[in-house]
Design an enzyme around this catalytic site. Structure first.
Site, PDB file in Angstrom:
ATOM      1  N   ASN A 181     -89.307 -71.979  30.958  1.00 11.28           N
ATOM      2  CA  ASN A 181     -89.662 -72.687  32.180  1.00 11.28           C
ATOM      3  C   ASN A 181     -89.432 -74.174  31.965  1.00 11.28           C
ATOM      4  O   ASN A 181     -90.276 -74.876  31.405  1.00 11.28           O
ATOM      5  CB  ASN A 181     -91.118 -72.408  32.545  1.00 11.28           C
ATOM      6  CG  ASN A 181     -91.341 -70.969  32.955  1.00 11.28           C
ATOM      7  OD1 ASN A 181     -90.972 -70.569  34.057  1.00 11.28           O
ATOM      8  ND2 ASN A 181     -91.911 -70.174  32.061  1.00 11.28           N
ATOM      9  N   GLU A 182     -88.262 -74.624  32.374  1.00  4.55           N
ATOM     10  CA  GLU A 182     -87.843 -76.003  32.137  1.00  4.55           C
ATOM     11  C   GLU A 182     -88.558 -76.961  33.086  1.00  4.55           C
ATOM     12  O   GLU A 182     -89.208 -76.524  34.059  1.00  4.55           O
ATOM     13  CB  GLU A 182     -86.328 -76.117  32.334  1.00  4.55           C
ATOM     14  CG  GLU A 182     -85.499 -75.243  31.395  1.00  4.55           C
ATOM     15  CD  GLU A 182     -85.433 -75.777  29.977  1.00  4.55           C
ATOM     16  OE1 GLU A 182     -86.279 -76.613  29.605  1.00  4.55           O
ATOM     17  OE2 GLU A 182     -84.530 -75.365  29.223  1.00  4.55           O
ATOM     18  N   PRO A 183     -88.471 -78.273  32.826  1.00  2.60           N
ATOM     19  CA  PRO A 183     -89.034 -79.252  33.760  1.00  2.60           C
ATOM     20  C   PRO A 183     -88.568 -78.982  35.184  1.00  2.60           C
ATOM     21  O   PRO A 183     -87.384 -78.713  35.423  1.00  2.60           O
ATOM     22  CB  PRO A 183     -88.473 -80.579  33.231  1.00  2.60           C
ATOM     23  CG  PRO A 183     -88.333 -80.349  31.758  1.00  2.60           C
ATOM     24  CD  PRO A 183     -87.892 -78.920  31.629  1.00  2.60           C
TER      25      PRO A 183
ATOM     26  N   SER B  26     -90.061 -76.492  36.926  1.00  5.44           N
ATOM     27  CA  SER B  26     -90.562 -75.154  37.247  1.00  5.44           C
ATOM     28  C   SER B  26     -91.868 -75.268  38.019  1.00  5.44           C
ATOM     29  O   SER B  26     -92.708 -76.110  37.712  1.00  5.44           O
ATOM     30  CB  SER B  26     -90.788 -74.339  35.966  1.00  5.44           C
ATOM     31  OG  SER B  26     -89.572 -74.146  35.266  1.00  5.44           O
TER      32      SER B  26
ATOM     33  N   THR C 193     -82.857 -78.608  25.860  1.00  8.68           N
ATOM     34  CA  THR C 193     -83.145 -77.305  25.270  1.00  8.68           C
ATOM     35  C   THR C 193     -81.917 -76.733  24.596  1.00  8.68           C
ATOM     36  O   THR C 193     -81.990 -76.178  23.490  1.00  8.68           O
ATOM     37  CB  THR C 193     -83.646 -76.335  26.362  1.00  8.68           C
ATOM     38  OG1 THR C 193     -84.837 -76.858  26.941  1.00  8.68           O
ATOM     39  CG2 THR C 193     -83.921 -74.955  25.783  1.00  8.68           C
TER      40      THR C 193
END
Length: 645
Positions: free
Chosen positions: A172-174, A176, A191
C-alpha cells in the site's frame, strides 16, 4: 525455549508512560531484533496453543522480506523442538509481485516455503498467497475472492507487518486510502529502487503487485508492525509520532485499537524518548548523555558549543542538568574538551607523545593493524584516509577481505576479462571453458544463479581490484588476506547462516597476525546484511580468543568504522581522523581501483550516487559538523567508535 529478558531500561531508554507521550502507537523497543522476533513468535505460538485447546483455528496475516525471517525461524524451532503444531493455522499473505512465477527466486510463494511452510505441519489448503501468474483480467475477481476467504475464515487474528521506506505496509504505497481492499497496485519508484538489489537491477523489478488493502489490514484483531535497523528509524518516527496522512500509509495504524510496534534499538533511534529523552522526562545524566544533549542543542540552535547559555539549556528541557552541574560554562567546556580529544591525525597512536588524552596509545610503535573489509572495497570507501595515514606513519597494515563480493559484479565485466584472457591464453581447453561461460551469460535470466566457474571469475575480478587498491595505498600484497567466508558463497543475494567454519577462519587469521589494532565494519544498514554477519563473525572469534586466553588481546583495541550507508553520530565518535585535500584525492583514487563498482554498482541500495561520492560527502559532512560545534576546520574526517570486548 527462552531468551534473556529484554533489558531495555538498562540501555538508558525511559519506559514510563510520560516518556511515550509523543507516541501514537504503543511501541516496544528491544536491544536487538532477535529478542523482538522471539517475543512476536512467542505471542503467535501462545495463541496457536490456546486455540488448539479450544478446538479452534488461528488466522494469521503474514509478511515477507527480511524483517519477519527471524520470527519464522523461531516458529520453525518451536515446531521442531517443542512440538508446536500448525494444523489449526490458516494463513493469508499480504502481497506478491505481479507478474511473478511461484518458483522464481523473487517469488513470495517460494520465500514462504523456504522460510516457514516447508518446515512445519501446516495444511496446504490453509495457505493463501496472492497469485502472480494470473491474466490481467482475472486479477479483480481473484482479489474479491481473497477478501471473501479472509472473512469466511473469521478474519485475521494477528497481522504481521514490516514497513517500507516510503511508509508502505504490504504494497500500500503513499496515496492508498484508509478503506482500500485487496487489489492490484503500481509500485512506487522508491519501493522499486529498494528492491533493485534483489532483482539485479531496477529494470528487472516488477512495476505492479497484488496486495491486501489498508482496510483489510486494519480489520485484523491484532496488528504487530516490526522494524529493524537505522535505515527504518526515520519512517518509524513518522509512523509512530507523526500525523495520520495518506502519504505515509503506516500512520493509518494509529486508528487501530490493538496495534503495537516492535523495534530494535537502531530502528527506534529517532523516536523522541530515544533521541532526545530530556524533552519527555527527567533524565539520569551521565557523561554520554550530557555529550549527546549538548551536541544536539548546539546543532538545534546553530551555535558553537562554547556559546551555549543557561537559558538555552533551560528552554530545551535540560534545566535539571544545569542544576546538577552548576552552569552552562562548565557543561560546555566538558563536552568541548571531550570532542577535542577525539580528533587525532595519528590513528595508530603518536610515538613519544603524551597519550593520556588521545584515543589511541603511543606504544607499541609501529603497530600491526588489521582492517576487516566485508566486501573488497569497504576498506577504502569507509576508512581509506585512515588506512593511508596508518601506512604513511609506518605501521604494518593488513587487510582481511571477508567475502569475495562476487555477486556484485556485472556479467559484462566477466565478458570483458574473458576477451582479454582469450588474447593472452589461446589453449584449446581454456577456449572451451570461455565459450561455455559466454554462452551461459548470453542466455542468463535476471537473478539466475551463476555457475561455479562464473562465481570464481567474478571473485577473481574483485580480488584483482582489491590488490590494485592495496598497491596504490602502500599495503604489501602479502598482507592482503582473502578469506572468502563460506556463508557468502551462495551465488545469490540470500546467504547461508554463518557457521563454525567462518568463525574458525577468522579466529586463525587473528591469532596468526596478533594485531595491536583491529578495524571492523560497524555499518549495519547495508542492503543484504553482509556487514552485520561479518561483524558477528569477528566478535565471536574475538570472544573465543579471549576464552582461550590469547595474551595479545590484552593489548588490542577494536575500532568500528562505517561506510557507504551511514555514519556514526558525532556524539558517539571516539576517534575522528582528519583528511586533508591531498589525502581525500588519494582515497578517491583508491576507490576508483575497484572498476567493477565504478559508475554503476550492482547493489547501490537506496542511494543512486557512486560509492566515492557517498564517501566524500559523508567525510566532508563530518568535518563540517565538527567545525560547526566549534572545533578546528578540516577538509574531511573519518569517524570511529571503540568496541570494548
Amino acid at each position: 525455549m527462552t531468551l534473556t529478558e529484554n533489558p531495555v531500561h538498562e540501555l538508558g531508554i525511559p519506559t514510563d508512560r510520560e516518556s511515550q507521550k509523543f507516541e501514537r502507537i504503543p511501541t516496544q523497543i528491544f536491544e536487538n531484533s532477535e529478542l523482538a522476533s522471539f517475543t512476536v513468535a512467542n505471542e503467535i505460538a501462545e495463541l496457536i496453543r490456546q486455540r488448539q485447546k479450544q478446538g479452534k483455528k488461528v488466522v494469521l496475516g503474514l509478511a515477507t522480506g527480511s524483517t519477519p525471517t527471524k520470527v519464522y525461524d523461531f516458529l520453525v524451532r518451536f515446531h521442531q523442538e517443542e512440538g508446536l503444531s500448525f494444523k489449526n493455522v490458516v494463513t493469508f499473505n499480504l502481497d506478491e509481485y505481479f507478474p511473478m512465477e511461484p518458483d522464481s527466486i523473487h517469488s513470495y510463494v517460494r520465500f514462504m516455503r523456504e522460510h516457514l511452510f516447508d518446515h512445519i505441519d501446516i495444511k496446504k489448503e490453509n495457505i493463501h498467497i496472492p497469485d502472480g501468474t494470473l491474466d490481467r483480467e482475472e486479477v479483480r475477481d481473484f482479489c474479491q475472492e481473497y477478501e471473501a476467504k479472509i472473512k469466511a475464515a473469521g478474519g485475521l487474528d494477528i497481522q504481521v507487518l514490516g514497513i517500507g521506506r516510503t511508509g508502505h505496509i504490504g504494497f500500500n504505497e503513499p496515496g492508498s486510502s484508509l478503506n482500500s481492499i485487496t487489489r492490484m497496485v503500481r509500485l512506487d519508484r522508491v519501493t522499486r529502487l529498494d528492491a533493485a538489489s534483489d532483482f539485479f537491477g531496477l529494470e528487472n523489478v516488477p512495476k505492479k503487485a497484488i496486495t491486501m488493502g489498508v482496510g483489510t489490514i486494519l480489520a485484523a484483531k491484532r496488528i504487530i508492525l516490526m522494524a529493524w535497523g537505522e535505515g527504518k528509524s526515520d519512517i518509524i518516527r513518522q509512523a509512530v509520532e507523526g500525523k495520520i496522512r495518506e502519504s505515509v500509509p503506516a500512520t493509518f495504524l494509529q486508528n487501530h485499537e490493538n496495534c503495537e510496534v516492535m523495534t530494535d534499538l537502531a530502528a527506534a533511534s529517532s523516536l523522541t524518548r530515544v533521541a532526545t529523552p530530556w524533552l519527555v522526562s527527567e533524565c539520569d545524566w551521565n557523561d554520554a548523555l550530557i555529550k549527546r544533549a549538548t551536541i544536539w542543542l548546539s546543532e538545534k540552535l546553530n551555535k558553537a558549543i562554547l556559546k551555549l547559555t543557561n537559558e538555552d539549556y533551560n528552554e530545551y528541557g535540560m534545566g535539571n542538568l544545569i542544576a546538577e552541574i552548576g552552569s552552562s560554562e562548565d557543561i560546555n567546556l566538558r563536552v568541548f574538551n571531550a570532542l577535542q580529544r577525539t580528533i587525532t591525525g595519528w590513528p595508530g597512536g603518536k610515538p613519544n607523545a603524551d597519550d593520556s588524552q588521545r584515543p589511541e596509545r603511543k606504544d607499541p610503535y609501529p603497530k600491526t593493524s588489521l582492517i576487516f573489509s566485508p566486501h573488497p572495497d569497504d576498506d577504502v570507501i569507509s576508512m581509506g584516509g585512515t588506512l593511508l595515514r596508518l601506512v604513511d606513519q609506518g605501521h604494518e597494515v593488513h587487510v582481511a577481505y571477508q567475502t569475495s563480493g562476487n555477486i556484485a559484479v556485472f556479467d559484462d565485466e566477466v565478458i570483458r576479462f574473458l576477451d582479454f584472457a582469450t588474447e593472452v591464453q589461446q589453449s584449446e581447453k581454456l577456449q572451451e571453458q570461455f565459450t561455455s561461460v559466454r554462452k551461459f551469460l548470453a542466455n542468463k535470466k535476471p537473478g539466475e544463479v551463476d555457475s561455479p566457474e562464473i562465481q570464481q571469475f567474478k571473485g577473481l575480478i574483485r580480488k584483482g581490484e582489491a590488490l590494485a587498491a592495496c598497491r596504490y595505498c602502500g599495503v604489501d600484497e602479502a598482507n592482503a588476506h582473502f578469506q572468502n567466508l563460506p556463508f557468502y558463497e551462495t551465488g545469490t543475494v540470500k546467504k547461508k547462516p554463518h557457521s563454525e567454519a567462518d568463525i574458525q577462519l577468522t579466529y586463525d587469521l587473528l591469532n596468526r597476525i596478533k594485531p595491536h589494532q583491529i578495524f571492523a565494519a560497524g555499518d549495519l544498514s547495508d542492503p543484504h546484511g553482509t556487514h552485520r554477519v561479518c561483524l558477528q563473525i569477528v566478535f565471536q572469534a574475538l570472544d573465543r580468543l579471549k576464552q582461550d586466553g590469547a595474551e595479545w588481546l590484552k593489548d588490542c583495541y577494536v575500532w568500528l568504522y562505517r561506510g557507504a550507508w551511514q555514519e556514526w553520530d558525532i556524539a558517539d565518535m571516539e576517534m575522528a581522523v582528519p583528511i586533508g585535500p591531498k589525502d581525500m584525492e588519494r582515497k578517491k583514487n583508491a576507490i576508483f581501483k575497484h572498476q567493477s563498482q565504478k559508475d554503476s554498482a550492482m547493489f547501490p541500495g537506496n542511494d543512486e550516487r557512486e560509492f566515492w561520492q557517498r564517501a566524500e560527502q559523508r567525510n566532508t559532512e563530518t568535518a563540517r559538523k565538527y567545525n560547526a560545534l566549534g572545533m578546528a576546520e578540516y577538509e574531511a574526517m573519518e569517524g570511529f567508535v571503540r568496541h570494548h570486548f
